[in-house]
Design an enzyme around this catalytic site. Structure first.
Site, PDB file in Angstrom:
ATOM      1  NE  ARG A  80       4.818  -6.733  -0.069  1.00 36.11           N
ATOM      2  CZ  ARG A  80       3.512  -6.441  -0.137  1.00 36.11           C
ATOM      3  NH1 ARG A  80       2.956  -6.150  -1.315  1.00 36.11           N
ATOM      4  NH2 ARG A  80       2.765  -6.461   0.943  1.00 36.11           N
ATOM      5  CG  HIS A 105       3.581   0.946   0.351  1.00 39.99           C
ATOM      6  ND1 HIS A 105       3.373   0.682  -0.991  1.00 39.99           N
ATOM      7  CD2 HIS A 105       2.534   0.363   1.017  1.00 39.99           C
ATOM      8  CE1 HIS A 105       2.247  -0.020  -1.119  1.00 39.99           C
ATOM      9  NE2 HIS A 105       1.731  -0.238   0.066  1.00 39.99           N
ATOM     10  CG  HIS A 179      -2.220   2.504   0.540  1.00 42.76           C
ATOM     11  ND1 HIS A 179      -3.019   1.806   1.412  1.00 42.76           N
ATOM     12  CD2 HIS A 179      -1.342   1.599   0.029  1.00 42.76           C
ATOM     13  CE1 HIS A 179      -2.632   0.539   1.442  1.00 42.76           C
ATOM     14  NE2 HIS A 179      -1.615   0.387   0.606  1.00 42.76           N
ATOM     15  CB  THR A 180      -8.037   6.278  -0.229  1.00 42.11           C
ATOM     16  OG1 THR A 180      -7.421   7.558  -0.015  1.00 42.11           O
ATOM     17  CG2 THR A 180      -9.424   6.300   0.373  1.00 42.11           C
ATOM     18  CG  ASP A 252      -1.722  -7.240  -1.385  1.00 42.26           C
ATOM     19  OD1 ASP A 252      -1.750  -6.158  -2.013  1.00 42.26           O
ATOM     20  OD2 ASP A 252      -1.017  -7.422  -0.375  1.00 42.26           O
ATOM     21  CD  GLU A 313      -2.359  -0.175  -2.905  1.00 36.82           C
ATOM     22  OE1 GLU A 313      -1.130   0.012  -2.886  1.00 36.82           O
ATOM     23  OE2 GLU A 313      -2.913  -1.175  -2.378  1.00 36.82           O
TER      24      GLU A 313
END
Length: 348
Positions: A80, A105, A179-180, A252, A313
Site C-alpha cells: 500500500r 499493489h 503473490h502466490t 498481514d 510476499e
C-alpha cells in the site's frame, strides 16, 4: 526436464499462453503470460503423492479480475501507498485509489493485469520462462518508462527460482513481489491453520487501521509474531493481540528479515509432510494468511474461505516512500533493479 507450451485462452485478441515446467523428479510449475501468474505447483508429499500446493482457478476468466491476486507478479509497487500519492525529487505524483483512500499493489491494472512477452528457456539442469514487459511513462500514475524482466526457473533440486530485473529512464518507484498463495496440504484438502511457519526475524512493522505501516518497528519477543523457533499458524491467528485483530484476525504484516539466502523462511504442513523453504535477498516478507479471502470463489473445485492459503510476499517494506528510515524503493536511471528469490519444496 521439459517445458510444455500451449494456448490456454485469449484476451484483447491476444493469446494467453500456458507454460508447464516439469523436472526429472516429476515436480511441475505452471504459469501464464498474463500477469506472470503461477497457476499450479505440483509437488510430492511424504508418501510420494503429487498434488497441487497453490491456490488458483481452473479456467482463465476469473484471472481477469483476480481480486485476491492469486499467483501474480505485483508492481510497480507491492503493498500500500498511503493516500495514493508520493513526492519524488520535489514533484508530487497522484496514483489511483483502489483500496479505500490508498493505492494497493500497483493500481487497477498494475503488472498483474497485463500480457507479458514470454519465451521458454531450457538450460542444462533447469527449464523456465522469461517474461518481459515495458511499463510506459505515466502508467498507473508512476513516472518513467520501466523495462521489467521476470524469470521463473525450475531445477532438479525441486527449486523454483524467481529473478527480477528492471531499468527506468526516469527516477521512479519499484518494489516487486510474487503473490502466490501456498497450501501444502495438497489439492486444498485442508486450510493452513495447522501449517507451521518459521521466520528469522526479530522485528515486524506496526500497522494502523488502514493496514498502512505507522513507521514503528515492534519487537517480536513474547508476541504471536515471534516465529523464530516456528509456530503453528492457528496459534498466532487466534491470539488476542491488537495487531492480529487489526488485520481481520490473522497475519498481514511485514517482517524484517535477519538473514538472506539462509533458510530464513520455512513453511511446513505436518499432515502432508511437505515443506517450503524461501530464501531471498529482499529486506522483508509480508506474511498474509488469507484473512480477507471472500467466500464463494471456486478454487479448483474448493469454495474459497478465510485461511485457505498463505502468501509469503518477499519485498521491500510497504509504504517506504513515506518512511525515510525504511530501505528505499527509489530506482534511478543509472541503476538496475535486481532481486532473486528461491522457493525450495521438500518433505520431512
Amino acid at each position: 526436464m521439459k517445458i510444455i507450451q500451449e494456448k490456454w485462452a485469449e484476451i484483447h485478441q491476444q493469446p494467453v499462453i500456458s507454460f508447464t515446467m516439469i523436472n526429472d523428479n516429476g515436480m511441475e510449475v505452471t504459469c501464464i503470460n498474463y500477469g506472470c501468474i503461477i497457476t499450479k505447483i505440483v509437488t510430492p508429499d511424504k508418501n510420494g503423492n503429487y498434488e497441487n500446493v497453490v491456490l488458483g482457478f481452473e479456467h482463465f476468466p476469473p484471472y481477469i479480475t483476480n481480486t485476491p491476486y492469486f499467483g501474480a507478479v505485483i508492481g510497480r509497487v507491492a503493498g500500500r501507498i498511503q493516500n495514493a500519492c508520493f513526492e519524488l525529487d520535489g514533484k508530487t505524483y497522484t496514483l489511483c485509489k483502489n483500496e479505500n483512500n490508498n493505492h494497493l499493489h500497483g493500481g487497477v491494472k498494475g503488472l498483474h493485469r497485463v500480457l507479458w512477452n514470454a519465451v521458454a528457456v531450457e538450460n542444462e539442469g533447469e527449464v523456465g520462462v522469461r517474461f518481459s514487459y515495458t511499463s510506459p511513462d505515466g502508467e498507473e500514475g508512476y513516472p518513467g518508462t520501466v523495462q521489467v524482466q521476470v524469470t521463473y526457473m525450475l531445477n532438479n533440486q525441486n527449486e523454483l527460482v524467481i529473478s527480477y530485473n528492471a531499468r527506468s529512464d526516469k527516477s521512479t518507484l519499484l518494489n516487486l513481489t510474487n503473490h502466490t498463495y501456498f497450501n501444502l496440504s495438497g489439492n486444498i484438502k485442508r486450510d493452513i491453520l495447522d501449517h507451521e511457519l518459521k521466520i528469522k526475524s526479530d522485528q515486524f512493522l506496526e500497522l494502523n487501521e488502514e493496514l498502512i505501516p505507522t513507521g514503528i518497528f515492534l519487537d517480536v519477543t513474547d508476541t504471536p509474531f515471534d516465529l523464530r523457533k516456528g509456530k503453528k499458524l492457528k496459534d498466532g491467528i487466534m491470539a488476542n493481540h491488537p495487531q492480529i485483530e487489526v488485520v481481520g484476525q490473522g497475519y498481514d504484516h511485514p517482517f524484517l528479515l535477519n538473514a538472506h539466502h539462509d533458510e530464513e523462511i520455512v513453511l511446513w504442513d505436518p499432515g502432508s509432510g511437505r515443506t517450503l523453504t524461501v530464501e531471498t535477498d529482499e529486506v522483508g516478507v509480508v506474511v498474509y494468511t488469507g484473512n480477507q479471502l471472500q467466500e464463494g470463489m471456486d478454487i479448483y473445485g474448493v469454495p474459497s474461505r478465510k485461511y485457505l492459503g498463505i502468501c509469503l510476499e518477499v519485498q521491500g517494506l510497504p509504504d517506504a516512500i513515506h518512511h525515510p528510515h525504511f530501505p528505499s524503493w527509489i530506482l534511478r536511471p543509472e541503476e538496475i533493479y535486481s532481486s532473486v528469490t528461491k522457493y525450495r519444496f521438500g518433505v520431512k
